[in-house]
Design an enzyme around this catalytic site. Structure first.
Site, PDB file in Angstrom:
ATOM      1  N   LYS A  57      31.894 -23.939 -80.970  1.00 27.81           N
ATOM      2  CA  LYS A  57      33.247 -24.242 -80.511  1.00 27.81           C
ATOM      3  C   LYS A  57      33.972 -23.070 -79.848  1.00 27.81           C
ATOM      4  O   LYS A  57      34.822 -23.275 -78.986  1.00 27.81           O
ATOM      5  CB  LYS A  57      34.081 -24.756 -81.683  1.00 27.81           C
ATOM      6  CG  LYS A  57      33.770 -26.182 -82.111  1.00 27.81           C
ATOM      7  CD  LYS A  57      34.425 -27.183 -81.205  1.00 27.81           C
ATOM      8  CE  LYS A  57      34.365 -28.598 -81.758  1.00 27.81           C
ATOM      9  NZ  LYS A  57      35.104 -29.560 -80.965  1.00 27.81           N
TER      10      LYS A  57
ATOM     11  N   ASP B 242      38.882 -29.925 -87.106  1.00 32.16           N
ATOM     12  CA  ASP B 242      38.150 -30.198 -88.341  1.00 32.16           C
ATOM     13  C   ASP B 242      37.640 -28.895 -88.927  1.00 32.16           C
ATOM     14  O   ASP B 242      37.185 -28.853 -90.062  1.00 32.16           O
ATOM     15  CB  ASP B 242      36.956 -31.107 -88.053  1.00 32.16           C
ATOM     16  CG  ASP B 242      35.985 -30.443 -87.088  1.00 32.16           C
ATOM     17  OD1 ASP B 242      35.142 -29.646 -87.543  1.00 32.16           O
ATOM     18  OD2 ASP B 242      36.070 -30.699 -85.880  1.00 32.16           O
TER      19      ASP B 242
END
Length: 399
Positions: A77, A120
Site C-alpha cells: 500500500k 483497514d
C-alpha cells in the site's frame, strides 16, 4: 490431492470491450516507478516461482509477486500513499515529480500539514509512513474490528489512529468530514465526485509492483503472463494493475480474474449487473479479508475492470485461509511465502479450483491449461500475526 468444494461464483465479464485507460499507461507507470526508486531502501520485491505448485495443478507457471517484503511495511500500500503525497506536495510547492526529494521537501515545507485517511490497516500505514518521512502529521481512521497489531503499527509511525464503530465505507465518510472541518488533506484510495486526482495518483503508484514483475519475468525468459489474479476491495489495485497490464500487452493479450470475498463483493455484483453499473454492498462487510472489506467500487478503477477484466469471482473466506496455508507450506523446494488474508486469496483460489469436482469446466471457462503462466499478487504478509497463526497453525476456517 483431495477433492472438495469451496463456494466460488465465477462470472464471465459480459461488458468487456477492451478499451484501454490512458491513466495507467506504461509512461505513467514509469513516472511512479522512478519516484519509488528515489525512496531510501527501495528494491523490487521478489517474484517467486512456485514450480511444484504449478505442476500439481496442471499449469505451466505460477509466479507470486511477494509484497510482504515491501520496505519494512509488509504490504504494497505504501506505493500508492507515498506517491500520492509526493504528487500532492509537488503540486503545492510547484515541484516537478521527477525532481522530488524527501530531504529537500522537508526543508521547503513552511506550514506543517496533516494527511487524513480511512483504512483497514495497510493503506493507513503507508500514509503514516510517508507523513513520518516528511515530518508531517497523519490521522488515520479504521473501521470496527480493526486488529490491534495494525493499529499499533500505524501509531508507531507517529500517526493518530482512531478506531470507529462503523464499517469501512462509513469510516471513509467520517474521515472526509473530519478532515474538511480541520483543514487536513485527504489521501484516500477511492474516488467520489470532485475527488479523483489523489486516488488516481494512488492507483498509478500501485503500478510499480506490476512493472517490476514484468521486468522480473523477462529476466526469467518469460515473454508475458497469460493470466493475472487480482484481488479487489474498492478496485484500486486491481484497476491500476490491470490498466497497466492491458496497456502493456493489449486488452486481449492477458486474461484477468478479479477476486473478492462474498461478504463484500461490490465489484463482482457490478460485473454481473445489467448495464455494467456500479453496485454497492452495505452491512458489516464481515470477512477475514479485511483489506478487501469494501462495499463501494472506486469509480476510477471500475471502468478499467468493466472494460478489460475477463472474469469476476466472489468466494468464501475459506478460500483465502486455504491460500495462507498453501503459500506458507509449499510443495517440494518451492519458496515459502508468508501471506495475510487478503494477500492469499489468489493462491487459495487456484488450489480450490483444481480440487473442485467441476475442475475441468472451470479450467475451460478461464482458459487454464498446461501452458498457462499465472501471475498472483501477494499483497500483504502477516500484518495480523495472531490471526495468521490461528489460520495456519490452528486450522481456523478449515475446509
Amino acid at each position: 490431492m483431495s477433492t472438495f468444494t469451496l463456494k466460488m461464483e465465477i462470472a464471465d465479464n459480459r461488458h468487456f470491450n477492451g478499451t484501454l485507460s490512458p491513466l495507467f499507461s506504461v509512461e505513467e507507470a514509469e513516472k511512479a516507478r522512478n519516484f519509488h526508486k528515489q525512496v531510501e531502501g527501495y528494491q523490487p520485491t521478489p517474484l517467486q516461482p512456485l514450480d511444484n505448485l504449478a505442476k500439481s495443478i496442471g499449469v505451466g507457471k505460477v509466479l507470486v509477486k511477494d509484497e510482504s517484503q515491501r520496505f519494512d511495511l509488509c504490504a504494497f500500500k505504501m506505493l500508492g500513499g507515498a506517491y500520492a503525497i509526493a504528487r500532492l506536495l509537488c503540486q503545492e510547492y510547484n515541484i516537478d515529480i521527477n525532481d522530488f526529494s524527501f530531504d529537500k521537501l522537508k526543508t521547503d515545507i513552511k506550514e506543517p500539514m496533516t494527511f487524513a485517511t480511512a483504512t483497514d490497516g495497510n493503506h493507513g500505514r503507508g500514509v503514516a509512513w510517508a507523513a513520518n518521512q516528511l515530518g508531517q502529521g497523519a490521522v488515520v481512521y479504521m473501521p470496527k474490528g480493526a486488529a490491534q497489531e495494525r493499529v499499533d503499527n500505524i501509531r508507531k509511525l507517529g500517526a493518530e489512529c482512531i478506531v470507529t464503530d462503523m464499517n469501512y465505507d462509513d469510516t471513509v465518510r467520517l474521515a472526509i468530514k473530519t478532515a474538511d472541518e480541520n483543514g487536513w488533506k485527504v489521501v484516500q484510495d477511492t474516488a467520489w465526485e470532485g475527488y479523483t486526482e489523489i486516488p488516481t495518483w494512488i492507483m498509478q503508484g500501485y503500478t510499480t509492483l506490476v512493472a517490476e514483475a514484468v521486468d522480473q519475468m523477462a529476466e526469467m525468459n518469460i515473454e508475458k503472463p497469460t493470466h493475472v489474479l487480482l484481488q479487489a476491495g474498492v478496485g484500486a489495485l486491481a484497476g491500476g494493475a490491470l490498466g497497466y497490464l492491458t496497456n502493456k500487452y493489449g486488452a486481449n493479450g492477458i486474461k484477468s480474474i478479479i477476486l473478492e470475498p462474498e461478504q463484500a463483493d461490490c465489484i463482482y455484483r457490478s460485473g454481473i449487473s445489467e448495464q455494467g453499473e456500479m453496485v454497492n454492498v452495505d452491512g458489516d462487510l464481515d470477512t477475514i479479508m479485511v483489506g478487501l472489506a469494501c462495499g463501494e467500487p472506486n469509480p476510477i478503477g471500475w471502468p478499467v475492470l468493466r472494460d478489460c477484466a475477463t472474469q469476476f469471482v466472489s468466494c468464501q473466506d475459506k478460500v483465502a485461509a486455504l491460500g495462507m496455508r498453501v503459500l506458507g507450506n509449499p510443495l517440494g523446494n518451492d519458496p515459502r511465502v508468508v501471506s495475510g488474508e487478503s494477500g492469499a486469496v489468489g493462491a487459495g483460489f487456484l488450489v480450490a479450483v483444481d480440487s473442485h469436482p467441476n475442475r475441468d469446466a472451470f479450467y475451460q471457462q478461464m482458459g487454464l491449461d498446461k501452458d498457462s503462466v499465472i501471475l498472483v499478487i501477494n499483497t500483504e504478509g502477516d500484518t495480523d500475526p495472531v490471526h495468521y497463526r490461528e489460520v495456519v497453525w490452528e486450522g481456523k476456517h478449515a475446509i
